[in-house]
Design an enzyme around this catalytic site. Structure first.
Site, short mmCIF file in Angstrom:
data_model
loop_
_atom_site.label_atom_id
_atom_site.label_comp_id
_atom_site.label_asym_id
_atom_site.label_seq_id
_atom_site.Cartn_x
_atom_site.Cartn_y
_atom_site.Cartn_z
CD GLU A 81 4.54 0.44 6.62
OE1 GLU A 81 5.19 0.74 7.53
OE2 GLU A 81 3.90 1.13 5.79
CG ASP A 112 -0.38 0.13 2.61
OD1 ASP A 112 0.76 -0.64 2.56
OD2 ASP A 112 -0.81 0.34 3.46
#
Length: 486
Positions: free
Chosen positions: A145, A78
């Site tokens: 994350e 991400d």
């Protein structure tokens, strides 16, 4: 064809351009994950996913290197979605638009996603480039994350086969990271009481914008302006003088990004509107003077607006403003062990408000567990004084430095051989997933490296082109130098 294709190393930049073309903000990584899985399968690699969505790709060792220790290259899927207020962009649908700006790659009005897209691209480029020599290789791509380390929290023991983990989420060429801060999210909620505005009050919106923003860990020591705190300071200083009534306040969008913009809807007596404009101009000059070195584009805007006729009651407004103004923010303590590194900090990241409640979201970071506890208790105490409710959640551990780490020593020696200079061995005041990986894989030897990235978590994010080439040289040389199993 992206203009990034003209850069070297070409496999890495081509893959990064492809990553930019597929939306992948936190909680919306599935399209990118599906693309990578299909790509890996088409190349004949072994691919798996676990229960939380992490991707694991395996590639056999290069010929003659089958006896080397196995390595896992790790990145997260991400990116942080931040854009300028005047940029039209839907991170869940629109591609990132990277372009070359001198010695750097940046994006058009949004975060670039070099954090951690360059690391992800480097891991996939190693898989794709048959000229890279390596032992048994794994690539681990983790989920979400940036918004809570969901993938790292969900990583199961026994899944990875590697002896060594190379995390690719660092942001400074020439530095090797062997430790990082832990963190915890802190939510403060204040129940609101409202009453009708007095007669002859004018409603206006005060907006602060043009701040740099940035990473709430890596940039927290730079003294950047926090839009939420600067609005609170204004309200605390001038509410009584202006007979001001507070209607609404919002600022920031992510707990791990220093807030760049915020706004408050206020009401003042009609005969004090002109004074409000004068105070706004004076306050702007004060801030420009204080932040003259680090915030060159700071701007305050004041405009008349239509709003609810319900403002906070006097008692509620007093408690809310006092709570925000006294809430600590930024560096709390520098480390005694890691010189020049922040030990404990917090970021007053997001303020939201509706008719019934206001919520403040902070991210607390510390290299030591007691530092997290100290700042958490400080916020609990402040909430008690303010009549607010609190929740602390999502705690994740730091990564304890190991001065005897074999992979750290190998990376340092390899760097010195390549570039004829000694890299800095560092502990970073940001959350790397290595601390969480140590729970299911306590014996795994870990290190973190990366290229130079500036302005991560802000629309000013950029990655230094030359440093990406140096990082690629280092990464591929390390893989070639991994020793045999004992």
């Amino acid at each position: 064809m992206s203009e990034l294709s003209t850069l070297s190393p070409q496999p890495l930049w081509d893959i990064f351009a492809q990553i930019c073309s597929i939306p992948h903000p936190s909680y919306h990584e599935e399209a990118l994950a599906s693309h990578i899985i299909e790509w890996a399968k088409n190349k004949g690699f072994h691919v798996e996913r676990d229960e939380v969505g992490n991707i694991l790709i395996r590639k056999p060792a290069s010929k003659g290197m089958e006896n080397r220790k196995a390595v896992v290259l790790q990145a997260h899927l991400d990116m942080v979605p931040q854009k300028n207020n005047d940029t039209q962009h839907d991170f869940t649908k629109d591609p990132i638009r990277p372009y070359i700006d001198g010695d750097w790659i940046t994006a058009d009005g949004t975060t670039l996603g070099a954090d951690n897209g360059i690391g992800m691209a480097s891991a996939l480029a190693v898989l794709a480039d048959e000229s890279v020599k390596h032992g048994p290789l794994e690539v681990l791509l983790t989920m979400t994350e940036e918004a809570g380390m969901d993938g790292a929290f969900g990583l199961k023991s026994g899944w990875l086969q590697a002896d060594i983990l190379i995390n690719t989420d660092s942001e400074e060429e020439g530095e090797i990271y062997m430790g990082c801060a832990g963190g915890i999210d802190f939510f403060t909620t204040l129940r609101l009481s409202r009453e009708a505005l007095p007669a002859n009050y004018k409603t206006l919106q005060l907006t602060i914008k043009g701040l740099k923003g940035g990473h709430s860990g890596g940039d927290i020591h730079l003294g950047l302006g926090n839009a939420n705190k600067l609005l609170a300071r204004f309200l605390a200083a001038y509410s009584s003088e202006l007979d001001l009534k507070l209607i609404h306040l919002q600022g920031g969008t992510l707990r791990n990004a220093i807030p760049r913009e915020g706004s408050t809807v206020i009401a003042v007596p009609a005969d004090k509107v002109e004074k409000l404009y004068q105070i706004k101009d004076s306050y702007q000059e004060t801030l420009k003077n204080e932040y003259s070195v680090v915030e060159h584009n700071l701007t305050l805007l004041l405009d008349e607006t239509e709003a609810s006729s319900q403002a906070l009651t006097t008692d509620c407004q007093t408690r809310f403003i006092a709570m925000l103004n006294s809430m600590p923010n930024g560096v709390i303590r520098m480390s005694d062990v890691a010189k020049g590194v922040v030990e404990s900090s917090l970021n007053v990241g997001v303020i939201t408000m509706d008719e019934e409640k206001a919520e403040v979201i902070c991210l607390i970071r510390s290299l030591i567990e007691s530092g997290k506890v100290y700042v958490t208790e400080m916020l609990h105490s402040l909430a008690k004084l303010s009549g607010a409710e609190t929740v602390a959640s999502g705690s994740y551990p730091g990564w304890q430095p190991d001065a005897n780490s074999p992979i750290m020593h190998l990376v340092r020696e390899t760097y010195h051989q390549l570039f004829d200079k000694t890299p800095n061995i560092m502990v970073i005041h940001a959350g790397l997933e290595c601390g969480l990986f140590k729970k299911p894989y306590p014996a795994m030897d870990m290190v973190s490296i990366g290229p130079t990235i500036r302005g991560a978590h802000s629309p000013d994010e950029k990655v230094h082109i030359k440093s990406v080439g140096q990082y690629w040289q280092l990464l591929t040389a390390i893989l070639k130098a991994i020793p045999a199993k004992e």
